[in-house]
Design a protein around this motif. Structure first.
Motif, PDB file in Angstrom:
ATOM      1  N   LEU A  74       0.838  -1.187   0.000  1.00  0.00           N
ATOM      2  CA  LEU A  74       0.000   0.000   0.000  1.00  0.00           C
ATOM      3  C   LEU A  74       0.878   1.244   0.000  1.00  0.00           C
ATOM      4  O   LEU A  74       1.984   1.233   0.560  1.00  0.00           O
ATOM      5  CB  LEU A  74      -0.927   0.040   1.216  1.00  0.00           C
ATOM      6  N   LYS A  75       0.370   2.325  -0.580  1.00  0.00           N
ATOM      7  CA  LYS A  75       1.085   3.589  -0.554  1.00  0.00           C
ATOM      8  C   LYS A  75       0.100   4.738  -0.700  1.00  0.00           C
ATOM      9  O   LYS A  75      -1.029   4.558  -1.143  1.00  0.00           O
ATOM     10  CB  LYS A  75       2.144   3.648  -1.649  1.00  0.00           C
ATOM     11  N   VAL A  76       0.560   5.934  -0.289  1.00  0.00           N
ATOM     12  CA  VAL A  76      -0.232   7.145  -0.429  1.00  0.00           C
ATOM     13  C   VAL A  76       0.396   8.002  -1.513  1.00  0.00           C
ATOM     14  O   VAL A  76       1.613   8.217  -1.528  1.00  0.00           O
ATOM     15  CB  VAL A  76      -0.302   7.918   0.898  1.00  0.00           C
ATOM     16  N   ASN A  77      -0.427   8.492  -2.423  1.00  0.00           N
ATOM     17  CA  ASN A  77       0.067   9.297  -3.537  1.00  0.00           C
ATOM     18  C   ASN A  77      -0.202  10.787  -3.305  1.00  0.00           C
ATOM     19  O   ASN A  77      -1.239  11.162  -2.756  1.00  0.00           O
ATOM     20  CB  ASN A  77      -0.635   8.883  -4.842  1.00  0.00           C
ATOM     21  N   ASP A  78       0.710  11.616  -3.758  1.00  0.00           N
ATOM     22  CA  ASP A  78       0.467  13.064  -3.903  1.00  0.00           C
ATOM     23  C   ASP A  78       0.106  13.760  -2.592  1.00  0.00           C
ATOM     24  O   ASP A  78      -0.679  14.725  -2.587  1.00  0.00           O
ATOM     25  CB  ASP A  78      -0.650  13.312  -4.928  1.00  0.00           C
ATOM     26  N   HIS A  79       0.629  13.304  -1.495  1.00  0.00           N
ATOM     27  CA  HIS A  79       0.384  13.995  -0.229  1.00  0.00           C
ATOM     28  C   HIS A  79       1.633  13.858   0.635  1.00  0.00           C
ATOM     29  O   HIS A  79       1.849  12.816   1.250  1.00  0.00           O
ATOM     30  CB  HIS A  79      -0.829  13.412   0.482  1.00  0.00           C
ATOM     31  N   PRO A  80       2.443  14.885   0.701  1.00  0.00           N
ATOM     32  CA  PRO A  80       3.732  14.772   1.388  1.00  0.00           C
ATOM     33  C   PRO A  80       3.628  14.578   2.894  1.00  0.00           C
ATOM     34  O   PRO A  80       4.579  14.119   3.528  1.00  0.00           O
ATOM     35  CB  PRO A  80       4.416  16.114   1.061  1.00  0.00           C
ATOM     36  N   ASP A  81       2.470  14.910   3.490  1.00  0.00           N
ATOM     37  CA  ASP A  81       2.341  14.846   4.942  1.00  0.00           C
ATOM     38  C   ASP A  81       1.444  13.711   5.413  1.00  0.00           C
ATOM     39  O   ASP A  81       0.919  13.740   6.510  1.00  0.00           O
ATOM     40  CB  ASP A  81       1.796  16.185   5.468  1.00  0.00           C
ATOM     41  N   GLN A  91      -0.856 -17.331   7.645  1.00  0.00           N
ATOM     42  CA  GLN A  91      -0.962 -18.744   8.029  1.00  0.00           C
ATOM     43  C   GLN A  91       0.355 -19.256   8.615  1.00  0.00           C
ATOM     44  O   GLN A  91       1.422 -19.059   8.039  1.00  0.00           O
ATOM     45  CB  GLN A  91      -1.333 -19.550   6.794  1.00  0.00           C
ATOM     46  N   ASN A  92       0.270 -19.915   9.777  1.00  0.00           N
ATOM     47  CA  ASN A  92       1.416 -20.551  10.460  1.00  0.00           C
ATOM     48  C   ASN A  92       2.457 -19.553  10.960  1.00  0.00           C
ATOM     49  O   ASN A  92       3.486 -19.955  11.515  1.00  0.00           O
ATOM     50  CB  ASN A  92       2.123 -21.571   9.556  1.00  0.00           C
ATOM     51  N   VAL A  93       2.213 -18.256  10.754  1.00  0.00           N
ATOM     52  CA  VAL A  93       3.178 -17.231  11.170  1.00  0.00           C
ATOM     53  C   VAL A  93       2.575 -16.320  12.227  1.00  0.00           C
ATOM     54  O   VAL A  93       3.199 -15.971  13.211  1.00  0.00           O
ATOM     55  CB  VAL A  93       3.661 -16.399   9.957  1.00  0.00           C
ATOM     56  N   GLY A  94       1.309 -15.928  12.022  1.00  0.00           N
ATOM     57  CA  GLY A  94       0.662 -14.971  12.906  1.00  0.00           C
ATOM     58  C   GLY A  94       0.861 -13.553  12.404  1.00  0.00           C
ATOM     59  O   GLY A  94       1.135 -13.308  11.225  1.00  0.00           O
ATOM     60  N   TRP A  95       0.747 -12.603  13.329  1.00  0.00           N
ATOM     61  CA  TRP A  95       0.902 -11.204  12.947  1.00  0.00           C
ATOM     62  C   TRP A  95       2.356 -10.867  12.657  1.00  0.00           C
ATOM     63  O   TRP A  95       3.230 -11.131  13.474  1.00  0.00           O
ATOM     64  CB  TRP A  95       0.366 -10.282  14.039  1.00  0.00           C
ATOM     65  N   GLN A  96       2.577 -10.276  11.505  1.00  0.00           N
ATOM     66  CA  GLN A  96       3.910  -9.825  11.140  1.00  0.00           C
ATOM     67  C   GLN A  96       4.146  -8.414  11.663  1.00  0.00           C
ATOM     68  O   GLN A  96       3.241  -7.759  12.183  1.00  0.00           O
ATOM     69  CB  GLN A  96       4.062  -9.843   9.613  1.00  0.00           C
ATOM     70  N   ASN A  97       5.361  -7.922  11.493  1.00  0.00           N
ATOM     71  CA  ASN A  97       5.671  -6.553  11.890  1.00  0.00           C
ATOM     72  C   ASN A  97       4.990  -5.561  10.951  1.00  0.00           C
ATOM     73  O   ASN A  97       4.704  -5.859   9.793  1.00  0.00           O
ATOM     74  CB  ASN A  97       7.190  -6.321  11.863  1.00  0.00           C
ATOM     75  N   TRP A  98       4.747  -4.371  11.473  1.00  0.00           N
ATOM     76  CA  TRP A  98       4.210  -3.306  10.648  1.00  0.00           C
ATOM     77  C   TRP A  98       5.233  -2.881   9.602  1.00  0.00           C
ATOM     78  O   TRP A  98       6.432  -2.824   9.885  1.00  0.00           O
ATOM     79  CB  TRP A  98       3.846  -2.090  11.510  1.00  0.00           C
ATOM     80  N   VAL A  99       4.756  -2.591   8.392  1.00  0.00           N
ATOM     81  CA  VAL A  99       5.615  -2.048   7.339  1.00  0.00           C
ATOM     82  C   VAL A  99       4.957  -0.782   6.795  1.00  0.00           C
ATOM     83  O   VAL A  99       3.775  -0.522   7.043  1.00  0.00           O
ATOM     84  CB  VAL A  99       5.861  -3.060   6.204  1.00  0.00           C
ATOM     85  N   ASP A 100       5.712   0.010   6.027  1.00  0.00           N
ATOM     86  CA  ASP A 100       5.227   1.321   5.610  1.00  0.00           C
ATOM     87  C   ASP A 100       5.348   1.528   4.106  1.00  0.00           C
ATOM     88  O   ASP A 100       6.271   1.004   3.463  1.00  0.00           O
ATOM     89  CB  ASP A 100       6.026   2.432   6.304  1.00  0.00           C
ATOM     90  N   ASP A 101       4.419   2.304   3.549  1.00  0.00           N
ATOM     91  CA  ASP A 101       4.547   2.998   2.265  1.00  0.00           C
ATOM     92  C   ASP A 101       5.185   2.190   1.149  1.00  0.00           C
ATOM     93  O   ASP A 101       6.314   2.440   0.734  1.00  0.00           O
ATOM     94  CB  ASP A 101       5.330   4.306   2.469  1.00  0.00           C
ATOM     95  N   GLY A 102       4.463   1.185   0.652  1.00  0.00           N
ATOM     96  CA  GLY A 102       4.902   0.432  -0.511  1.00  0.00           C
ATOM     97  C   GLY A 102       5.710  -0.805  -0.218  1.00  0.00           C
ATOM     98  O   GLY A 102       6.017  -1.579  -1.130  1.00  0.00           O
ATOM     99  N   ALA A 103       6.048  -1.028   1.045  1.00  0.00           N
ATOM    100  CA  ALA A 103       6.801  -2.231   1.403  1.00  0.00           C
ATOM    101  C   ALA A 103       5.882  -3.454   1.353  1.00  0.00           C
ATOM    102  O   ALA A 103       4.655  -3.355   1.476  1.00  0.00           O
ATOM    103  CB  ALA A 103       7.407  -2.086   2.788  1.00  0.00           C
TER     104      ALA A 103
END
Length: 604
Positions: A74-81, A91-103
């Motif tokens: 996921l990413k946000v377009n055209d908004h610098p702030d 599956q078999n992993v659970g909750w992963q770490n949070w990632v940001d902006d296109g990762a």
């Protein structure tokens, strides 16, 4: 002078428009509106890989194909702030770490399903916006919209996420209307089946009433089936169902019944017509049918039957002809001219009703498949019109063997399939043996697929279309057995139909959802005037599982009585407003043309 006045009027009009535009702008500024251009998202799909980026609450992923989401960006377009952060439950992993902006969140290349996701906004402007997201989940369909870090999907249920929608709105604005839910309609018709046919089959196969899955559908009514008058006469009250007079005499229900052609045309087009008409009105003008409606919306279409593929019921959902007995012409319209994607039914010219290959083939044996030339072109794989409008022909893939039908129930499929099992008139009813024997005593023809197999195969083809589909499935030989008063064979045919309904409902719950798919189960008319006592309109009598119920046939033809209708899924609640008829025996009832009205209302 006229020119000056015109100029003054134009100047005044311009000032008014400027004031109005300013007012509109101010109004927009005071009402929260979606700003969907801010967010973009893409998903990684099982066996497909990364899809294109989506935005504006569009669907990313698949529905109805049983494919899991494996990753998301996921990413946000055209908004610098403004930024976006997200995490996935795998599956078999659970909750992963949070990632940001296109990762990348989730996994790729490990065949693990995404089961849930949380999404939040970041940045100095985050408090001014909400991020809404909606998950499509195995066995559940589209869930409700959630926002700002709430869980979408499921945790601990082992259900795969299959698709997602995302939208960013100004703080306090509502999410988009849920327009993605409805996709598919499946109409299932047991030809010739009345309430007592269902009851007799329930008693013999299960020992009690109400055991079929559709008998627990939330919408249950009765339906009138009458046709119009003859084409050379004016339709009048003699051809309607009048509950005030119909019960005055036991034999009254035998008068002026519909045939399958007129009944199917009414359901397919919403217009009453004369007996024998296929997709035309009483003046023999062509009527637009449901398969044409769905094709115009970019959806796929199909018809499946246990009898000949060009017989009255499937024909009326596809073709247009003044005479139902023009089998060859109807078949050619279905195969050569229509845009339909799936046709399945009997009529194979090479075999008899025991699936024994013929020593010689006469011209009449080709009638149900459009004649010898059409059949040989299908066998050669060279027949097919431009069904999708791209300028290129879309050839039919012909399948014939039981193994071919069974293989088509899963996996990759051709775009267009015509399935003609190795049998001439019907899957099982026409097989040799004692036609008056108990159900299932005479050995079944094991060279042909079941109606349930054909249903699953057709669904596997049609659900390739992400926009959805329309499918009509007919158990056509219930009528044939009932018209001959053959109780055992009638129960066999109704059992096969019930198994097909169960297969369809399993497909909905495994590959779609009851929020996406409307299933309607009904009949076109009653045949045989089946009761529990001779000359008395009452129920058949239960004698226990595996024992023939007490049942009496009072006719060898169709009757004008009401037939049951059951519905579940989006739009099923609409039947209530059409159930304006009131019968002293059956209660509220609709007209068979109301099936078309409900579906068209839903489609629009």
């Amino acid at each position: 002078m006229k020119r000056i006045r015109t100029g003054m009027w134009m100047l005044l009009l311009g000032l008014i428009l400027m004031i109005s535009l300013s007012a509109c702008v101010n109004a927009v500024e005071t009402k929260p509106q979606a700003v969907t251009f801010l967010s973009s998202y893409q998903t990684h799909i099982q066996n497909v890989g990364w899809q294109d980026w989506q935005s504006d609450a569009d669907v990313s992923g698949t529905t109805g194909r049983s494919l899991r989401l494996e990753g998301i960006r996921l990413k946000v377009n055209d908004h610098p702030d403004l930024g976006i952060t997200y995490q996935t439950h795998v599956q078999n992993v659970g909750w992963q770490n949070w990632v940001d902006d296109g990762a990348e969140a989730g996994t790729t290349g490990r065949s693990l399903r995404m089961e849930a996701v949380r999404i939040k906004l970041t940045g100095s402007e985050a408090e001014k916006f909400d991020v809404y997201y909606q998950a499509h989940v195995q066995n559940q369909g589209w869930q409700e919209w959630v926002k700002n870090g709430e869980l979408a999907g499921t945790e601990g249920l082992s259900y795969r996420m299959e698709a997602i929608r995302v939208v960013i709105t100004p703080k306090g604005a509502a999410p988009p209307d849920d327009i993605t839910a409805f996709k598919n309609v499946i109409v299932m018709i047991s030809d010739g089946c009345g309430a007592n046919h269902i009851l007799a089959t329930d008693y013999f196969t299960g020992g009690q009433a109400g055991i079929q899955v559709y008998e627990n559908f939330p919408a249950q009514y009765y339906m009138s089936t009458y046709s119009t008058g003859k084409i050379e006469s004016t339709d009048d009250a003699r051809y309607t169902y009048d509950p005030a007079t119909i019960w005055n005499s036991f034999d009254e229900l035998k008068n002026r019944p519909t045939d399958s052609a007129a009944a199917a045309t009414a359901m397919a087009t919403g217009t009453k017509t004369y007996n024998g008409a296929i997709g035309v009105d009483p003046n023999q003008n062509n009527l637009r049918n449901l398969t044409e409606d769905f094709e115009a919306k970019g959806k796929s279409t199909g018809v499946v039957t246990s009898v000949e593929l060009s017989h009255a019921t499937p024909a009326a959902f596809v073709a247009h002809d003044t005479d139902r007995s023009n089998y060859s012409g109807i078949a050619n319209e279905m195969i050569r001219d229509s845009n339909i994607d799936v046709i399945m039914g009997a009529g194979n010219p090479l075999y008899n009703d025991d699936s024994v290959k013929r020593n010689s083939i006469d011209a009449e044996h080709y009638q149900f498949v459009g004649g010898r030339e059409t059949w040989e072109a299908l066998e050669a794989g060279v027949l097919g019109n431009d069904a999708d409008g791209d300028g290129d022909p879309d050839p039919w893939q012909l399948i014939q063997t039981k193994a071919d039908f069974e293989a088509l129930q899963s996996g990759a499929t051709p775009d267009r399939v015509i399935g003609v099992p190795p049998v001439y008139t019907t899957l099982q009813y026409g097989r040799t043996g004692d036609v008056n024997a108990q159900p299932f005593v005479v050995e079944m023809n094991n060279q042909v697929p079941t109606l349930a197999t054909m249903a699953r195969a057709s669904l596997n083809v049609l659900d390739n279309n992400e926009s959805g589909f329309f499918l009509m499935i007919e158990g056509g030989a219930v009528d044939w057995a009932a018209s001959k008063n053959q109780s055992g064979r009638m129960i066999e045919e109704e059992t096969a139909f019930n198994q097909a309904v169960a297969a369809v409902c399993d497909w909905v719950e495994s590959n779609s959802s009851w929020s996406e798919t409307l299933v309607i189960v009904t009949s076109d008319h009653e045949t045989g005037y089946l009761t529990g006592s001779s000359g008395v309109y009452n129920e058949v009598i239960n004698n226990g599982k595996g024992v023939m119920p007490t049942m009496v046939w009072n006719s060898q033809s169709h009757t004008n009585q009401l037939v049951p209708i059951f519905a579940k899924g989006p739009g099923s609640e609409l039947f209530k407003k059409y159930a304006v008829g009131s019968d002293p025996v059956r209660g509220a009832y609709i007209n068979n043309t109301d099936i078309n009205r409900v579906i068209r209302e839903l489609l629009e």
